[in-house]
Design a protein around this motif. Structure first.
Motif, PDB file in Angstrom:
ATOM      1  N   GLY A  47       0.789  -1.234   0.000  1.00 29.92           N
ATOM      2  CA  GLY A  47       0.000   0.000   0.000  1.00 29.92           C
ATOM      3  C   GLY A  47       0.816   1.276   0.000  1.00 29.92           C
ATOM      4  O   GLY A  47       0.265   2.382   0.093  1.00 29.92           O
ATOM      5  N   ALA A  48       2.138   1.166  -0.108  1.00 28.78           N
ATOM      6  CA  ALA A  48       2.984   2.368  -0.080  1.00 28.78           C
ATOM      7  C   ALA A  48       2.756   3.251  -1.310  1.00 28.78           C
ATOM      8  O   ALA A  48       2.946   4.469  -1.259  1.00 28.78           O
ATOM      9  CB  ALA A  48       4.457   1.972   0.008  1.00 28.78           C
ATOM     10  N   GLY A  49       2.373   2.618  -2.437  1.00 23.24           N
ATOM     11  CA  GLY A  49       2.166   3.389  -3.665  1.00 23.24           C
ATOM     12  C   GLY A  49       3.079   2.970  -4.803  1.00 23.24           C
ATOM     13  O   GLY A  49       3.171   3.653  -5.829  1.00 23.24           O
ATOM     14  N   LYS A  50       3.731   1.824  -4.666  1.00 22.99           N
ATOM     15  CA  LYS A  50       4.723   1.385  -5.656  1.00 22.99           C
ATOM     16  C   LYS A  50       4.075   1.102  -7.012  1.00 22.99           C
ATOM     17  O   LYS A  50       4.567   1.558  -8.057  1.00 22.99           O
ATOM     18  CB  LYS A  50       5.455   0.119  -5.147  1.00 22.99           C
ATOM     19  N   THR A  51       2.984   0.319  -6.989  1.00 25.95           N
ATOM     20  CA  THR A  51       2.310   0.004  -8.250  1.00 25.95           C
ATOM     21  C   THR A  51       1.721   1.262  -8.875  1.00 25.95           C
ATOM     22  O   THR A  51       1.796   1.469 -10.098  1.00 25.95           O
ATOM     23  CB  THR A  51       1.200  -1.048  -8.009  1.00 25.95           C
ATOM     24  N   THR A  52       1.197   2.130  -8.029  1.00 27.81           N
ATOM     25  CA  THR A  52       0.639   3.392  -8.532  1.00 27.81           C
ATOM     26  C   THR A  52       1.722   4.190  -9.258  1.00 27.81           C
ATOM     27  O   THR A  52       1.487   4.749 -10.339  1.00 27.81           O
ATOM     28  CB  THR A  52       0.068   4.219  -7.359  1.00 27.81           C
ATOM     29  N   LEU A  53       2.905   4.212  -8.677  1.00 24.88           N
ATOM     30  CA  LEU A  53       4.006   4.957  -9.302  1.00 24.88           C
ATOM     31  C   LEU A  53       4.304   4.424 -10.703  1.00 24.88           C
ATOM     32  O   LEU A  53       4.411   5.194 -11.667  1.00 24.88           O
ATOM     33  CB  LEU A  53       5.247   4.857  -8.415  1.00 24.88           C
ATOM     34  N   LEU A  54       4.417   3.096 -10.830  1.00 23.24           N
ATOM     35  CA  LEU A  54       4.668   2.524 -12.163  1.00 23.24           C
ATOM     36  C   LEU A  54       3.495   2.818 -13.099  1.00 23.24           C
ATOM     37  O   LEU A  54       3.684   3.093 -14.287  1.00 23.24           O
ATOM     38  CB  LEU A  54       4.890   1.010 -12.075  1.00 23.24           C
ATOM     39  N   GLY A  87       9.771   2.407 -26.088  1.00 25.23           N
ATOM     40  CA  GLY A  87      10.737   1.428 -25.583  1.00 25.23           C
ATOM     41  C   GLY A  87      10.657   1.214 -24.085  1.00 25.23           C
ATOM     42  O   GLY A  87      11.652   0.909 -23.435  1.00 25.23           O
ATOM     43  N   ILE A  88       9.449   1.403 -23.541  1.00 25.21           N
ATOM     44  CA  ILE A  88       9.243   1.163 -22.112  1.00 25.21           C
ATOM     45  C   ILE A  88       8.248   0.019 -21.972  1.00 25.21           C
ATOM     46  O   ILE A  88       7.165   0.062 -22.554  1.00 25.21           O
ATOM     47  CB  ILE A  88       8.668   2.423 -21.413  1.00 25.21           C
ATOM     48  N   ALA A  89       8.631  -1.026 -21.239  1.00 22.96           N
ATOM     49  CA  ALA A  89       7.739  -2.168 -21.057  1.00 22.96           C
ATOM     50  C   ALA A  89       7.528  -2.435 -19.575  1.00 22.96           C
ATOM     51  O   ALA A  89       8.423  -2.192 -18.760  1.00 22.96           O
ATOM     52  CB  ALA A  89       8.316  -3.418 -21.723  1.00 22.96           C
ATOM     53  N   LEU A  90       6.345  -2.925 -19.258  1.00 23.86           N
ATOM     54  CA  LEU A  90       6.000  -3.239 -17.869  1.00 23.86           C
ATOM     55  C   LEU A  90       5.771  -4.736 -17.706  1.00 23.86           C
ATOM     56  O   LEU A  90       5.069  -5.348 -18.504  1.00 23.86           O
ATOM     57  CB  LEU A  90       4.703  -2.485 -17.498  1.00 23.86           C
ATOM     58  N   VAL A  91       6.398  -5.309 -16.678  1.00 28.25           N
ATOM     59  CA  VAL A  91       6.056  -6.668 -16.252  1.00 28.25           C
ATOM     60  C   VAL A  91       5.162  -6.476 -15.029  1.00 28.25           C
ATOM     61  O   VAL A  91       5.650  -6.141 -13.952  1.00 28.25           O
ATOM     62  CB  VAL A  91       7.324  -7.486 -15.895  1.00 28.25           C
ATOM     63  N   PRO A  92       3.845  -6.635 -15.209  1.00 29.12           N
ATOM     64  CA  PRO A  92       2.924  -6.166 -14.171  1.00 29.12           C
ATOM     65  C   PRO A  92       2.865  -7.047 -12.936  1.00 29.12           C
ATOM     66  O   PRO A  92       3.210  -8.229 -12.978  1.00 29.12           O
ATOM     67  CB  PRO A  92       1.565  -6.160 -14.889  1.00 29.12           C
ATOM     68  N   GLU A  93       2.412  -6.430 -11.852  1.00 29.55           N
ATOM     69  CA  GLU A  93       2.182  -7.156 -10.606  1.00 29.55           C
ATOM     70  C   GLU A  93       1.181  -8.279 -10.871  1.00 29.55           C
ATOM     71  O   GLU A  93       0.187  -8.083 -11.576  1.00 29.55           O
ATOM     72  CB  GLU A  93       1.610  -6.184  -9.570  1.00 29.55           C
ATOM     73  N   GLY A  94       1.445  -9.475 -10.353  1.00 31.90           N
ATOM     74  CA  GLY A  94       0.525 -10.593 -10.546  1.00 31.90           C
ATOM     75  C   GLY A  94       0.576 -11.175 -11.950  1.00 31.90           C
ATOM     76  O   GLY A  94      -0.349 -11.848 -12.378  1.00 31.90           O
TER      77      GLY A  94
END
Ligand SMILES: Nc1ncnc2c1ncn2[C@@H]1O[C@H](COP(=O)(O)OP(=O)(O)OP(=O)(O)O)[C@@H](O)[C@H]1O
Ligand SMILES: [Mg+2]
Length: 244
Positions: A47-54, A87-94
């Motif tokens: 809940g710190a905000g890490k996923t939100t930041l990405l 050229g930016i890719a995300l490996v998402p949570e879950g």
């Protein structure tokens, strides 16, 4: 706040970024700077905000204030596909693989931003990195183990030929041996010249892999520095490494 000007342009930079979910503020004046070739980690509790930041990099939610600079250009308001095309890719949570599709079909989905030209070569390089995916190329993705699904999520992101890869808790829920393997893979990817921004709750592994790190608490950057010195920092050790 003082903005420190440095001579080299950052590959990705957050400047005073804020984000909200309705009335709730999830990010508060975030400043982060990632140079080409670096491995930078972001650690913090649930809940710190890490996923939100990405997520703000891809515009969901949009930054309500501040700038997200990629090669010096503000990308905070770009549509998702334009961000991916840079050229930016995300490996998402879950992982978020397509569970009903085969391994191979999942990999094809990774090429959306760049098209299918060069697909065969890219796939061959990716199969060198993940021989298991080659063996399992016709398997329905949802029937693979958690570790295999994580490898697939990473492989799919690699198929977009990214320069910068954002990883959201790639080790979550995996057994220690698989976690070790995931971090070895991240090191290999970095050695291919990719820049890595790694979000992790597994602070120990993340700090050992990365060059620099940021610690996030309640939507703010609480601390930052060389990963090696954060590993030795007493507050970090108590809060994130379970050590005293
Ligand atoms: N879609 C949403 N709508 C409303 N609030 C949200 C939404 N997504 C996240 N939040 C809230 O924003 C805050 C930050 O959540 P976020 O998912 O970014 O944390 P996190 O650091 O990734 O946590 P975790 O380690 O559990 O994945 C939390 O208080 C969360 O409840
Ligand atoms: Mg998260």
């Amino acid at each position: 706040m003082t903005v420190v000007e440095t001579s080299t342009e950052a590959l990705l930079e957050f400047r005073g970024v804020e984000a909200h979910y309705g009335p709730v503020q999830a990010l508060r004046s975030i400043d982060i700077r990632i140079s080409k070739g670096e491995i930078v980690s972001l650690i913090g509790a649930n809940g710190a905000g890490k996923t939100t930041l990405l997520s703000t990099i891809f515009g969901a939610p949009r930054a309500s204030r501040g700038e997200i600079l990629h090669r010096g250009e503000d990308i905070a308001k770009l549509p998702t596909n334009r961000v991916a095309a840079r050229g930016i890719a995300l490996v998402p949570e879950g992982r978020q693989i397509y569970a009903d599709m085969t391994v191979e079909e999942n990999l094809m989905m990774g090429t959306t931003a760049i098209g299918m030209s060069g697909y065969e070569d890219d796939r061959a390089a990716m199969f060198d990195l993940f021989p298991r995916l080659k063996e399992r190329r016709n398997q329905i993705a949802g029937t693979m183990s958690g570790g295999e699904q994580q490898m697939l999520a990473i492989g799919r992101a690699m198929m977009a030929r990214p320069e910068l890869i954002l990883f959201d808790e790639p080790s979550l829920g995996l057994a220690p041996l698989i976690v070790k393997r995931i971090f070895e893979v991240l090191a290999e990817i970095a050695s291919m010249g990719k820049t890595i921004f790694l979000v992790e709750q597994n602070a120990h592994h993340a700090l050992r892999l990365s060059n620099r790190a940021y610690v996030m608490v309640n939507g703010r950057i609480h601390m930052s520095g060389e990963s090696a010195s954060l590993l030795d920092n007493e507050d970090v050790r108590k809060a994130y490494l379970g050590l005293h």
